[in-house]
Scaffold this active site. Structure first.
Site, PDB file in Angstrom:
ATOM      1  N   GLY A 151      -2.062   5.624  -7.845  1.00  0.00           N
ATOM      2  CA  GLY A 151      -2.961   4.897  -8.715  1.00  0.00           C
ATOM      3  C   GLY A 151      -2.847   3.403  -8.480  1.00  0.00           C
ATOM      4  N   CYS A 152      -3.838   2.656  -8.957  1.00  0.00           N
ATOM      5  CA  CYS A 152      -3.850   1.209  -8.723  1.00  0.00           C
ATOM      6  C   CYS A 152      -2.699   0.509  -9.446  1.00  0.00           C
ATOM      7  CB  CYS A 152      -5.191   0.627  -9.138  1.00  0.00           C
ATOM      8  SG  CYS A 152      -5.761   1.113 -10.785  1.00  0.00           S
ATOM      9  N   TYR A 153      -2.491   0.835 -10.720  1.00  0.00           N
ATOM     10  CA  TYR A 153      -1.376   0.220 -11.447  1.00  0.00           C
ATOM     11  C   TYR A 153      -0.044   0.595 -10.803  1.00  0.00           C
ATOM     12  CZ  TYR A 153      -4.210  -1.235 -15.513  1.00  0.00           C
ATOM     13  OH  TYR A 153      -5.117  -1.849 -16.360  1.00  0.00           O
ATOM     14  N   SER A 156       0.606  -1.502  -7.656  1.00  0.00           N
ATOM     15  CA  SER A 156       0.987  -2.895  -7.905  1.00  0.00           C
ATOM     16  C   SER A 156       2.395  -3.017  -8.477  1.00  0.00           C
ATOM     17  CB  SER A 156      -0.016  -3.563  -8.856  1.00  0.00           C
ATOM     18  OG  SER A 156       0.078  -3.034 -10.168  1.00  0.00           O
TER      19      SER A 156
END
EC number: 1.2.1.38
Length: 347
Positions: A151-153, A156
């Protein structure tokens, strides 16, 4: 790169899907055979997005059940959570490579998956998927047929955190991740909460300590630290921009470790990376990454003794989704990792 692979993109009309199609159009190894969606069957992608020229993608939207899998080498699944596993159950023996951008195969423990997402129709296949955090699992991705993109979160947070926990440079307790995402991260579906008047000039926290990327982050940190039960304080925030993500991460240092040591460790760990860089000036703004597959990390000493603050930015639709999917595809195809990912973004 003298041959082409036939590709199907399922969920092509969503933000992640259309970004993936855009990247694949520039890939010399790819022939887009099918674009699939659940609605507007027979239409062109240009009818869904004004910036897509009619002649640039002549492939019309198909229903997935109607495509000929014998003509497909690689399938990208850009579907809402809970839908990919149903497709994978049916096709895993018929397609050479599956790259899933949903959460359906990220969580390795089925009980944890059920707690956060509900029932899974093919739990026996979860272990067949490699977690597609590219720079961490490069070797595993290269040898795999199935990849579950992070996932994007999670991307990061894990890009800076994974090496630091693996190297025992920061404490695994009291990890705080405060992350801000552009609205495209919430998808393209119609929702009152995403209307202009609801999000303009507004920053909104949501799903505090309940966001579904939490178990994904905690799972990978446990793997990194070779220990169990690492918990993360995670606060996601929606900000009134289209795209981009910036995570501020607050950590306690292990005894004898300084912020300078943290920065040096990250420099060494990612010295061969084509997309991850340690650069404090570029890390503090999403301007550095919008429209790219890049990730910038900044390391800053905390005001509290024996702490460090790390800032990490990505484009949530690229390094946080479609870009990382293409990066994984490149590795699986044994072609240059940067293929189709070095186009200069718009200003």
């Amino acid at each position: 790169m003298s041959y082409q692979v036939s590709v199907a993109v399922v969920g092509a009309t969503g933000y992640v899907g259309v970004e993936l199609v855009r990247l694949l159009l520039f890939h010399p190894m790819v022939k887009i055979k099918y674009l699939c969606a659940t609605q507007s069957i027979g239409s062109l992608l240009s009818s869904h997005y004004d910036h897509v020229l009619k002649d640039s993608i002549p492939v019309s939207i198909s229903c997935f059940s109607s495509i000929d899998l014998s003509k497909v080498d690689v399938i990208f699944l850009c579907l809402p959570h809970g839908q990919s596993n149903e497709i994978v159950k049916k096709i895993h023996n018929e397609v050479k490579i599956i790259i899933d951008l949903s959460a359906d195969f990220r969580i390795k423990d089925i009980d944890t998956y059920k707690e956060w997402y509900g029932a899974h129709c093919c739990p026996d296949l979860i272990q067949d998927f490699v977690y597609g955090l590219t720079e961490i699992y490069w070797e595993e991705i290269k040898k795999s047929r199935f990849v579950a993109c992070p996932g994007c979160y999670a991307t990061s947070a894990l890009v800076p955190l994974f090496p630091l926990l693996r190297l025992r440079l920061v404490k695994s307790q009291n990890i705080i991740v405060d992350a801000k995402s552009g609205v495209s991260g919430a998808g393209r579906s119609v929702d009152q909460k995403k209307l202009f008047c609801e999000i303009h000039d507004v920053i909104k926290s949501y799903n505090i300590s309940k966001h579904r990327h939490i178990p994904e982050i905690e799972q990978e940190l446990c793997f990194a630290a070779c220990q169990e039960n690492i918990n993360v304080q995670f606060v996601p925030n929606l900000i009134p921009v289209k795209r981009g993500m910036l995570s501020s991460i607050y950590l306690e240092l292990e005894e004898g470790v300084s912020p300078i040591d943290i920065r040096e460790a990250l420099l060494v760990f990612y010295k061969d990376s084509k997309f991850i860089f340690i650069d404090e000036e570029k890390a503090i703004t999403t301007k550095s990454v919008i429209g790219t597959n890049y990730c910038y990390i900044g390391v800053f000493p905390g005001r509290i003794p024996n702490t460090v603050i790390i800032v990490c930015n990505i484009d949530n639709l690229l390094k946080g989704a479609s870009g990382q999917a293409v990066q994984n595809f490149n590795i699986m195809m044994s072609c240059d990792e940067t293929t189709a990912l070095l186009n200069i973004p718009y200003l």
